[in-house]
Design an enzyme around this catalytic site. Structure first.
Site, PDB file in Angstrom:
ATOM      1  N   GLU A  53       0.832  -1.212   0.000  1.00 57.84           N
ATOM      2  CA  GLU A  53       0.000   0.000   0.000  1.00 57.84           C
ATOM      3  C   GLU A  53       0.863   1.258   0.000  1.00 57.84           C
ATOM      4  OE1 GLU A  53      -0.127  -2.633   1.908  1.00 57.84           O
ATOM      5  OE2 GLU A  53      -2.116  -3.063   2.712  1.00 57.84           O
ATOM      6  N   ALA A 159      11.057 -40.184  -5.705  1.00 58.06           N
ATOM      7  CA  ALA A 159      11.259 -40.678  -7.067  1.00 58.06           C
ATOM      8  C   ALA A 159      11.092 -42.185  -7.032  1.00 58.06           C
ATOM      9  CB  ALA A 159      12.657 -40.309  -7.549  1.00 58.06           C
ATOM     10  N   ARG A 189      13.016 -27.289  -3.813  1.00 62.93           N
ATOM     11  CA  ARG A 189      13.724 -27.015  -2.557  1.00 62.93           C
ATOM     12  C   ARG A 189      13.809 -25.517  -2.291  1.00 62.93           C
ATOM     13  NH1 ARG A 189      18.896 -31.161  -3.154  1.00 62.93           N
ATOM     14  NH2 ARG A 189      17.733 -33.065  -2.638  1.00 62.93           N
ATOM     15  N   LEU A 209      21.317 -32.032  -0.085  1.00 57.25           N
ATOM     16  CA  LEU A 209      20.111 -31.212   0.125  1.00 57.25           C
ATOM     17  C   LEU A 209      20.389 -29.731  -0.137  1.00 57.25           C
ATOM     18  CD1 LEU A 209      18.440 -32.875   3.265  1.00 57.25           C
ATOM     19  CD2 LEU A 209      18.237 -33.487   0.861  1.00 57.25           C
ATOM     20  N   ARG A 212      21.958 -26.454  -5.641  1.00 57.99           N
ATOM     21  CA  ARG A 212      23.011 -26.096  -6.600  1.00 57.99           C
ATOM     22  C   ARG A 212      22.567 -26.116  -8.064  1.00 57.99           C
ATOM     23  NH1 ARG A 212      23.322 -30.922  -4.566  1.00 57.99           N
ATOM     24  NH2 ARG A 212      23.843 -32.750  -5.801  1.00 57.99           N
TER      25      ARG A 212
END
Ligand code: AOF
Ligand code: ZN
Length: 356
Positions: A53, A159, A189, A209, A212
């Site tokens: 706003e 998977a 991720r 994890l 990259r």
């Protein structure tokens, strides 16, 4: 299309410019309309920055300023009523004598939660609430889940081979998904605040994890290590990325890792405990990446919002670790990534999963 919808769609479009920069705040867009002309636009650009706003009003040209007191403000989220990092937006609207405000959806944040709308109405502003409400909420699904369900938005991901296995015999790692799927995973991720894996996945897959393969923020890495027996040489324990180790022992920091005490390993309600601990730490979204046992534990507790299943349609593993079994999902979309198929499911309304 209704005029309200048109301007609210513009708010949503503007709001999306803040993607990746505003979390844990919501993405918000605002448009100021006089007659059939937009005289101001703004969005929340970055965490800690001014609200949509404020930007919107600041964008009004000098010659249009006298029109503000006759204009309608459209905003995708209820204007705030609290003194946070910036003063309340509801006060700003009142100070500018804006006669009408059209709000996409209410703000579930406890310090606002209807108080912004009340404040505007008490000052005589004509407020309409609930234009493209579903779209406005969906834009900030993690923010809404966090505040209304009192838990992070939970995405499950795995998977599997064409014959429904997630790993080889005894949990041996099987190279299942391809390069395109890896990029999709890294993108997923980067849109979550935390990624969780179980002990066996940490041990057998030794995942990093990281993000990259996709430009984006690095989520908090979270691993279950009940008795702190996982080898210190694992990639997850590198100490160079924020990492939480949930364990039965005490809270402490050690070699760049944060150890957090958690009860109830292996007992019913364990997924709830994990989720409560992460909610208490302010984590708005969680990606659970395995293994099958941990994913099943979340499914059985009804603790999930979306599920991504990557299926390598060209690979058969034979006997190994079967994929989690889940029900209550509605297929959102299915994509083809080389030999992989990426199916995204959303939990059907009314399934389990609400926490108090
Ligand atoms: C608005 N307009 O553009 C946004 C709002 O930490 P602060 O002070 O920035 O406040 C964050 C809270 O304000 C956030 O949790 C949400 O309730 C609201 N965000 N409100 O009026 C905006 N981004
Ligand atoms: Zn505000």
């Amino acid at each position: 299309m209704l005029p309200h919808d048109t301007y609210m769609l513009r708010c949503l479009q503007l709001a999306r410019n803040g993607r990746g920069a505003v979390a844990p705040n919501p993405m918000v867009g605002a448009v100021l309309v006089h007659g059939d002309r937009i005289i101001g636009e703004g969005w929340h650009r970055r965490f800690g920055g001014v609200h949509a706003e404020v930007e919107c009003l600041e964008s009004v040209r000098e010659e249009d300023k006298p029109l503000i007191a006759e204009a309608t403000l459209y905003v995708s989220l209820e204007p705030c009523a609290h003194f946070g990092k910036t003063p309340p937006c509801a006060d700003l609207v009142i100070r500018h004598a804006i006669p009408r405000v059209v709000v996409g959806c209410r703000d579930p944040f406890p310090l606002v939660a209807g108080k912004g709308i009340e404040k505007l109405r008490a000052a005589g502003v004509d407020v309409t609430v609930g234009i493209l409400e579903g779209e406005c909420r969906a834009l900030n699904s993690a923010f809404f889940t966090f505040h209304t369900e009192k838990r992070p938005f939970i995405t499950l991901k795995w998977a599997q081979s064409a014959d429904g296995q997630v790993a080889g015999l005894h949990g041996r790692r099987a190279a299942i998904s391809g390069a395109l799927s890896a990029r999709l995973t890294h993108r997923l991720r980067a849109t979550h605040a935390g990624i969780l894996v179980g002990t066996n996945t940490a041990l057998f897959d030794d995942p990093e994890l990281s993000t990259r393969h996709w430009p984006g923020a690095q989520p908090l890495r979270i691993v279950l290590d009940r008795r702190r027996r996982l080898p210190v040489g694992l990639r997850l324990f590198s100490g160079d990325l924020p990492t939480l180790v949930l364990n039965e022992g005490k809270n402490e920091r050690h070699h760049g890792l944060e150890y957090v005490h958690l009860d109830g390993f292996g007992s019913p309600g364990f997924a709830e405990r994990i989720v409560q601990t992460l909610h208490a730490r302010g984590l708005q979204s969680l990606l659970v990446e395995g293994g099958a046992q941990l994913l099943q534990c979340f499914i059985d507790s009804g603790l999930w919002d979306e599920t991504l299943v990557l299926t390598n349609t060209a690979l058969r593993v034979g006997s190994g670790i079967p994929a989690p079994q889940f029900s209550g999902g509605v297929l959102l979309h299915s994509r083809v990534l080389g030999t992989d198929r990426a199916d995204t499911y959303r939990k059907a309304e009314g399934s389990l999963g609400r926490m108090r």
